[in-house]
Scaffold this motif. Structure first.
Motif, PDB file in Angstrom:
ATOM      1  N   ALA A 202       0.845  -1.194   0.000  1.00 48.68           N
ATOM      2  CA  ALA A 202       0.000   0.000   0.000  1.00 48.68           C
ATOM      3  C   ALA A 202       0.878   1.242   0.000  1.00 48.68           C
ATOM      4  O   ALA A 202       1.946   1.269   0.619  1.00 48.68           O
ATOM      5  CB  ALA A 202      -0.911  -0.002   1.218  1.00 48.68           C
ATOM      6  N   ILE A 203       0.444   2.276  -0.712  1.00 50.72           N
ATOM      7  CA  ILE A 203       1.243   3.504  -0.785  1.00 50.72           C
ATOM      8  C   ILE A 203       0.958   4.445   0.380  1.00 50.72           C
ATOM      9  O   ILE A 203       1.633   5.468   0.531  1.00 50.72           O
ATOM     10  CB  ILE A 203       0.993   4.242  -2.110  1.00 50.72           C
ATOM     11  CG1 ILE A 203      -0.484   4.645  -2.236  1.00 50.72           C
ATOM     12  CG2 ILE A 203       1.415   3.397  -3.288  1.00 50.72           C
ATOM     13  CD1 ILE A 203      -0.766   5.537  -3.431  1.00 50.72           C
ATOM     14  N   GLY A 204      -0.028   4.115   1.189  1.00 49.22           N
ATOM     15  CA  GLY A 204      -0.323   4.964   2.336  1.00 49.22           C
ATOM     16  C   GLY A 204      -1.684   4.657   2.912  1.00 49.22           C
ATOM     17  O   GLY A 204      -2.395   3.750   2.449  1.00 49.22           O
ATOM     18  N   ARG A 205      -2.022   5.406   3.953  1.00 51.15           N
ATOM     19  CA  ARG A 205      -3.310   5.252   4.632  1.00 51.15           C
ATOM     20  C   ARG A 205      -4.243   6.353   4.162  1.00 51.15           C
ATOM     21  O   ARG A 205      -3.874   7.522   4.158  1.00 51.15           O
ATOM     22  CB  ARG A 205      -3.132   5.303   6.145  1.00 51.15           C
ATOM     23  CG  ARG A 205      -2.247   4.188   6.692  1.00 51.15           C
ATOM     24  CD  ARG A 205      -2.919   2.839   6.520  1.00 51.15           C
ATOM     25  NE  ARG A 205      -2.024   1.720   6.818  1.00 51.15           N
ATOM     26  CZ  ARG A 205      -2.356   0.453   6.691  1.00 51.15           C
ATOM     27  NH1 ARG A 205      -3.566   0.123   6.267  1.00 51.15           N
ATOM     28  NH2 ARG A 205      -1.484  -0.502   6.951  1.00 51.15           N
ATOM     29  N   LEU A 206      -5.463   5.956   3.780  1.00 53.01           N
ATOM     30  CA  LEU A 206      -6.402   6.894   3.183  1.00 53.01           C
ATOM     31  C   LEU A 206      -7.682   6.966   3.989  1.00 53.01           C
ATOM     32  O   LEU A 206      -8.278   5.939   4.330  1.00 53.01           O
ATOM     33  CB  LEU A 206      -6.718   6.460   1.742  1.00 53.01           C
ATOM     34  CG  LEU A 206      -7.734   7.325   0.993  1.00 53.01           C
ATOM     35  CD1 LEU A 206      -7.133   8.681   0.677  1.00 53.01           C
ATOM     36  CD2 LEU A 206      -8.205   6.631  -0.276  1.00 53.01           C
ATOM     37  N   ASP A 207      -8.122   8.186   4.269  1.00 57.06           N
ATOM     38  CA  ASP A 207      -9.453   8.412   4.826  1.00 57.06           C
ATOM     39  C   ASP A 207     -10.374   8.668   3.638  1.00 57.06           C
ATOM     40  O   ASP A 207     -10.574   9.802   3.211  1.00 57.06           O
ATOM     41  CB  ASP A 207      -9.434   9.609   5.772  1.00 57.06           C
ATOM     42  CG  ASP A 207     -10.783   9.849   6.437  1.00 57.06           C
ATOM     43  OD1 ASP A 207     -11.763   9.169   6.068  1.00 57.06           O
ATOM     44  OD2 ASP A 207     -10.869  10.732   7.313  1.00 57.06           O
ATOM     45  N   VAL A 208     -10.919   7.593   3.066  1.00 53.13           N
ATOM     46  CA  VAL A 208     -11.662   7.708   1.815  1.00 53.13           C
ATOM     47  C   VAL A 208     -12.941   8.522   1.998  1.00 53.13           C
ATOM     48  O   VAL A 208     -13.387   9.215   1.069  1.00 53.13           O
ATOM     49  CB  VAL A 208     -11.965   6.306   1.246  1.00 53.13           C
ATOM     50  CG1 VAL A 208     -12.971   5.561   2.109  1.00 53.13           C
ATOM     51  CG2 VAL A 208     -12.466   6.417  -0.189  1.00 53.13           C
ATOM     52  N   ARG A 209     -13.531   8.491   3.185  1.00 53.11           N
ATOM     53  CA  ARG A 209     -14.762   9.256   3.396  1.00 53.11           C
ATOM     54  C   ARG A 209     -14.485  10.751   3.345  1.00 53.11           C
ATOM     55  O   ARG A 209     -15.333  11.534   2.892  1.00 53.11           O
ATOM     56  CB  ARG A 209     -15.393   8.857   4.724  1.00 53.11           C
ATOM     57  CG  ARG A 209     -15.922   7.421   4.708  1.00 53.11           C
ATOM     58  CD  ARG A 209     -16.270   6.889   6.075  1.00 53.11           C
ATOM     59  NE  ARG A 209     -17.410   7.586   6.645  1.00 53.11           N
ATOM     60  CZ  ARG A 209     -17.911   7.292   7.845  1.00 53.11           C
ATOM     61  NH1 ARG A 209     -17.367   6.329   8.573  1.00 53.11           N
ATOM     62  NH2 ARG A 209     -18.942   7.955   8.310  1.00 53.11           N
ATOM     63  N   ARG A 210     -13.313  11.156   3.759  1.00 54.49           N
ATOM     64  CA  ARG A 210     -12.948  12.565   3.650  1.00 54.49           C
ATOM     65  C   ARG A 210     -12.792  12.967   2.184  1.00 54.49           C
ATOM     66  O   ARG A 210     -13.200  14.060   1.779  1.00 54.49           O
ATOM     67  CB  ARG A 210     -11.651  12.824   4.409  1.00 54.49           C
ATOM     68  CG  ARG A 210     -11.202  14.276   4.400  1.00 54.49           C
ATOM     69  CD  ARG A 210      -9.901  14.432   5.136  1.00 54.49           C
ATOM     70  NE  ARG A 210      -9.337  15.755   4.967  1.00 54.49           N
ATOM     71  CZ  ARG A 210      -8.115  16.098   5.331  1.00 54.49           C
ATOM     72  NH1 ARG A 210      -7.321  15.212   5.902  1.00 54.49           N
ATOM     73  NH2 ARG A 210      -7.666  17.327   5.140  1.00 54.49           N
ATOM     74  N   VAL A 211     -12.219  12.079   1.384  1.00 53.95           N
ATOM     75  CA  VAL A 211     -12.071  12.350  -0.054  1.00 53.95           C
ATOM     76  C   VAL A 211     -13.442  12.445  -0.715  1.00 53.95           C
ATOM     77  O   VAL A 211     -13.695  13.343  -1.533  1.00 53.95           O
ATOM     78  CB  VAL A 211     -11.229  11.246  -0.721  1.00 53.95           C
ATOM     79  CG1 VAL A 211     -11.209  11.429  -2.236  1.00 53.95           C
ATOM     80  CG2 VAL A 211      -9.813  11.256  -0.168  1.00 53.95           C
ATOM     81  N   LEU A 212     -14.341  11.542  -0.363  1.00 53.23           N
ATOM     82  CA  LEU A 212     -15.683  11.570  -0.947  1.00 53.23           C
ATOM     83  C   LEU A 212     -16.445  12.823  -0.536  1.00 53.23           C
ATOM     84  O   LEU A 212     -17.190  13.398  -1.338  1.00 53.23           O
ATOM     85  CB  LEU A 212     -16.459  10.316  -0.529  1.00 53.23           C
ATOM     86  CG  LEU A 212     -15.913   8.976  -1.028  1.00 53.23           C
ATOM     87  CD1 LEU A 212     -16.756   7.828  -0.505  1.00 53.23           C
ATOM     88  CD2 LEU A 212     -15.852   8.947  -2.545  1.00 53.23           C
ATOM     89  N   GLY A 213     -16.259  13.263   0.708  1.00 57.05           N
ATOM     90  CA  GLY A 213     -16.899  14.507   1.148  1.00 57.05           C
ATOM     91  C   GLY A 213     -16.377  15.705   0.373  1.00 57.05           C
ATOM     92  O   GLY A 213     -17.138  16.607   0.001  1.00 57.05           O
ATOM     93  N   PHE A 214     -15.080  15.716   0.132  1.00 55.30           N
ATOM     94  CA  PHE A 214     -14.478  16.784  -0.670  1.00 55.30           C
ATOM     95  C   PHE A 214     -15.069  16.784  -2.076  1.00 55.30           C
ATOM     96  O   PHE A 214     -15.445  17.836  -2.623  1.00 55.30           O
ATOM     97  CB  PHE A 214     -12.961  16.556  -0.727  1.00 55.30           C
ATOM     98  CG  PHE A 214     -12.193  17.635  -1.438  1.00 55.30           C
ATOM     99  CD1 PHE A 214     -11.828  18.802  -0.796  1.00 55.30           C
ATOM    100  CD2 PHE A 214     -11.813  17.458  -2.765  1.00 55.30           C
ATOM    101  CE1 PHE A 214     -11.111  19.788  -1.452  1.00 55.30           C
ATOM    102  CE2 PHE A 214     -11.090  18.438  -3.432  1.00 55.30           C
ATOM    103  CZ  PHE A 214     -10.741  19.612  -2.777  1.00 55.30           C
ATOM    104  N   GLY A 215     -15.188  15.585  -2.666  1.00 60.06           N
ATOM    105  CA  GLY A 215     -15.763  15.486  -4.002  1.00 60.06           C
ATOM    106  C   GLY A 215     -17.217  15.895  -4.041  1.00 60.06           C
ATOM    107  O   GLY A 215     -17.666  16.547  -4.998  1.00 60.06           O
ATOM    108  N   ALA A 216     -17.983  15.546  -3.002  1.00 56.89           N
ATOM    109  CA  ALA A 216     -19.399  15.905  -2.964  1.00 56.89           C
ATOM    110  C   ALA A 216     -19.580  17.417  -2.911  1.00 56.89           C
ATOM    111  O   ALA A 216     -20.476  17.979  -3.549  1.00 56.89           O
ATOM    112  CB  ALA A 216     -20.070  15.248  -1.762  1.00 56.89           C
TER     113      ALA A 216
END
Length: 366
Positions: A202-216
């Motif tokens: 893995a290239i790192g740890r991701l808070d995917v929900r934060r990314v989705l909120g940014f996209g929304a």
């Protein structure tokens, strides 16, 4: 804070709008969706490399523009106005935001230059308020499973695959991508299948929900662009269409409907701009719990309001165009389909309103 557009933002808008007007008109988009290959990758190369929109979110030290969510929102408005079949939201917003969060410098530079296109292997219907379903497993750097309704996968060079909190990078040549029928003909979705796919560490740890909120929060600006095009096009049509020897726009009932739509769009612009402005500082330090809460509130307001406004204005636009609005040859159906599909993308209006109620400490009625 100011919700007004800066001079730089207006210049960016003019550049993007001129290019889209020249190469992504309604007739061109209709031809593309009929051809079965809606994405215009030649246009994307021009937009990403010559205008530099692919690297708007990327800091200058990585070869990007060092801009913010405000500039990204302006581009999304114009792409919404043209229902442009381009992988900007999926690649230059979601995927880039994910890479910035984990700090993958080499791939960030490739995305910023426009040489590489990436897609986040997450369903377009995923909500930022719920954990992602665990449909992909990683064992010793080998991925198995599938993700459905992934947007931008078929034109990506690499896929960013979240497995739990770990983020893996996968070459598209190593996965099976099957485009499936989608309501939005200008933004196809695909099922991505991993079968003993090599992904390495893995290239790192991701808070995917934060990314989705940014996209929304930024998707609201695209929905604003859809609504603005529908409103302005309808206004022009009712000024020209005549009935009983007078323009239909002169009838009082039509005036009232148009006034209501105009107010909806004005409110949508304020909500979308507010979200973009607060997300513009999201790339730095969180700024405390109060700042985080303000951003989440702004995203929930913009996402819930703009998604419904885009659908309402598009539906009214079809109705007010009369018979021609129901034809395939008129581009209105593309805007209605984009609005309807975006309504459930990155969280439904109901999910955003539920989050808004919790953030504002407004208990539901008993």
């Amino acid at each position: 804070m100011t919700l007004l557009y800066t001079e730089v933002e207006e210049e960016l808008r003019a550049s993007v709008r001129d290019l889209l007007a020249d190469r992504c008109g309604a007739a061109a988009v209709l031809r593309r969706v009929e051809s079965g290959t809606p994405y215009d990758m030649d246009l994307w190369k021009t937009l990403s490399r010559e205008i530099g929109v692919a690297g708007l979110l990327v800091p200058e030290i990585y070869g990007g523009a060092g801009a913010s969510a405000r500039e990204v929102a302006v581009v999304l408005e114009e792409l919404g106005r043209a229902v442009a079949p381009l992988p900007f939201l999926t690649g230059s917003v979601l995927a880039t935001k994910a890479l910035l969060q984990v700090g993958e410098e080499d791939l960030i530079q490739e995305l910023a230059s426009g040489e590489t296109t990436a897609a986040l292997a997450v369903s377009l219907a995923a909500s930022p308020y719920r954990p992602l379903p665990e449909t992909v497993t990683a064992d010793g750097g080998i991925l198995n499973g599938e993700v459905r309704a992934v947007a931008g996968a078929e034109v990506a060079d690499v896929l960013l695959v979240p497995v739990g909190t770990a983020l893996h990078v996968v070459e598209v040549a190593d996965v099976r991508i099957e485009v499936v029928p989608s309501l939005d003909l200008t933004r196809p979705v695909a099922t991505v299948t991993f079968s003993d796919t090599p992904a390495g560490e893995a290239i790192g740890r991701l808070d995917v929900r934060r990314v989705l909120g940014f996209g929304a929060g930024l998707l609201a600006s695209e929905q604003l662009g859809v609504a603005e095009w529908c409103l302005s096009t309808t206004l022009a049509y009712i000024k020209e269409r005549r009935q009983f020897a007078r323009p239909v726009g002169s009838f009082q009932a039509i005036k009232h409907r148009m006034a209501d739509l105009w107010l909806d769009v004005v409110r949508a612009r304020a909500a979308a701009r507010n979200a973009a402005d607060l997300l513009a500082v999201d790339s730095g330090s969180p700024g405390g719990q109060e700042a985080v809460r303000d951003r989440e509130l702004a995203v929930a307001v913009a996402a819930s309001w703009c998604s419904e406004v885009a659908v309402r204005v598009a539906e009214e636009s079809v109705q007010l165009h009369g018979g021609i609005g129901m034809t395939w040859e008129h581009p209105l159906h593309l805007y209605l389909k984009r609005a309807k599909s975006a309504e459930v993308a990155l969280g439904t209006p109901g999910a955003h309103r539920d989050a808004l109620a919790a953030l504002a400490d407004l208990p539901a009625p008993v």
